[in-house]
Design a protein around this motif. Structure first.
Motif, short mmCIF file in Angstrom:
data_model
loop_
_atom_site.label_atom_id
_atom_site.label_comp_id
_atom_site.label_asym_id
_atom_site.label_seq_id
_atom_site.Cartn_x
_atom_site.Cartn_y
_atom_site.Cartn_z
N ARG A 105 0.81 -1.33 0.08
CA ARG A 105 0.16 -0.04 0.18
C ARG A 105 0.79 1.33 -0.07
N THR A 107 2.68 4.16 -0.97
CA THR A 107 3.44 5.07 -2.14
C THR A 107 3.96 6.06 -1.90
N ARG A 121 -2.68 3.78 0.08
CA ARG A 121 -3.31 3.34 -0.93
C ARG A 121 -4.86 1.93 -0.12
N THR A 124 -7.20 5.01 0.67
CA THR A 124 -6.13 6.43 0.98
C THR A 124 -6.20 7.38 2.20
N GLU A 145 -7.88 8.19 -5.18
CA GLU A 145 -7.47 6.47 -5.08
C GLU A 145 -6.32 6.16 -5.91
N SER A 146 -5.95 7.01 -6.06
CA SER A 146 -4.16 6.75 -6.54
C SER A 146 -2.73 7.93 -6.06
N SER A 148 0.73 8.99 -5.50
CA SER A 148 1.57 9.01 -5.65
C SER A 148 2.79 9.46 -4.20
N ASP A 161 -1.83 12.77 -7.02
CA ASP A 161 -2.33 11.81 -6.90
C ASP A 161 -2.65 11.88 -8.29
N PHE A 162 -1.74 10.18 -8.76
CA PHE A 162 -1.54 10.33 -10.23
C PHE A 162 -2.49 9.93 -11.19
N ASP A 163 -3.81 9.38 -10.60
CA ASP A 163 -4.43 9.16 -12.27
C ASP A 163 -5.80 10.59 -12.44
N ARG A 186 1.61 13.73 -14.80
CA ARG A 186 0.87 12.69 -13.67
C ARG A 186 2.10 12.51 -12.29
N THR A 188 4.67 11.78 -9.11
CA THR A 188 5.17 10.96 -8.61
C THR A 188 5.95 10.65 -7.39
#
Length: 218
Positions: A105, A107, A121, A124, A145-146, A148, A161-163, A186, A188
């Motif tokens: 999980r 990140t 995540r 989150t 939800e993504s 980084s 947040d990547f997405d 995006r 990271t």
């Protein structure tokens, strides 16, 4: 000017080329940016003034973000993820710290005055942990939800947040959301050099600087 235009302007000036293609972690040691790449299985020291790589270490355990504890690089790596401790002088792995419960999980990580801040995540959350014991001191639900990378910047936690292609700011004492900013690419890895944020723009293969006030809501 919209927040997205502000971000694009702020993040466009002074971007540095990434030395490899699968951008993961980013941290600051007081003089250099350190960046890790999963596919290259390497960690790079980068001069922020020129973008030049001044040191390169092999590290086949890179999986996510990177931090600096004042003496060692702290790489999120392994399966399940844990913190791999690395000597910044010669790249030697000197130890590791488990992140329990063991999972994939984790990140984002960075140190703040209260300990080691983490973003995880599914769901989150943002945590602060005691670095010696790795026990959770405080935890807040976080957005997206993504998640980084994460950093601690001048009293504010910032995580990517990547997405959704945004950076999110949080009050580390209350968990209150302080701002959301769309950014180019995006994100990271993230870090703070004492005056500017830097984030890894994954698709552009660039490390971009950004002013902290651009993220905070008026």
């Amino acid at each position: 000017m919209t927040s997205g235009e502000t971000a694009a302007t702020a993040a466009g000036a002074g971007a540095l080329p990434a030395p490899a293609a699968y951008m993961c972690g980013l941290t600051w040691d007081g003089a250099l940016l350190w960046h890790s790449d999963q596919d290259a299985e390497k960690i790079f020291a980068i001069d922020p003034a020129t973008g030049g790589v001044t040191r390169t270490f092999a590290c086949d355990r890179v999986r996510a973000d990177l931090a600096y504890d004042g003496a060692r690089l702290c790489q999120v790596g392994g399966r399940p993820k844990r913190i791999v401790l690395i000597d910044p002088d010669d790249g030697a792995i000197t130890g590791e710290k488990e992140v329990l419960p063991a999972s994939g999980r984790l990140t984002g990580i960075e140190f703040g005055p209260e300990g080691l801040y983490m973003c995880l995540r599914g769901p989150t959350v943002v945590q602060v942990r005691d670095y010696d014991t790795m026990t959770v001191v405080r935890e807040f639900p976080a957005a997206g939800e993504s998640p980084s990378g994460l950093t601690y910047a001048d009293g504010v936690v910032v995580y990517g947040d990547f997405d959704d292609a945004v950076l999110r700011a949080m009050d580390p004492a209350t968990g209150e959301e302080l701002g959301v900013l769309p950014v180019p690419g995006r994100p990271t890895g993230l870090t703070w050099d004492g005056s500017r944020l830097w984030y890894c723009d994954f698709p552009a293969r660039a490390i971009r600087p950004l002013e902290l006030p651009a993220i905070l809501s008026d």
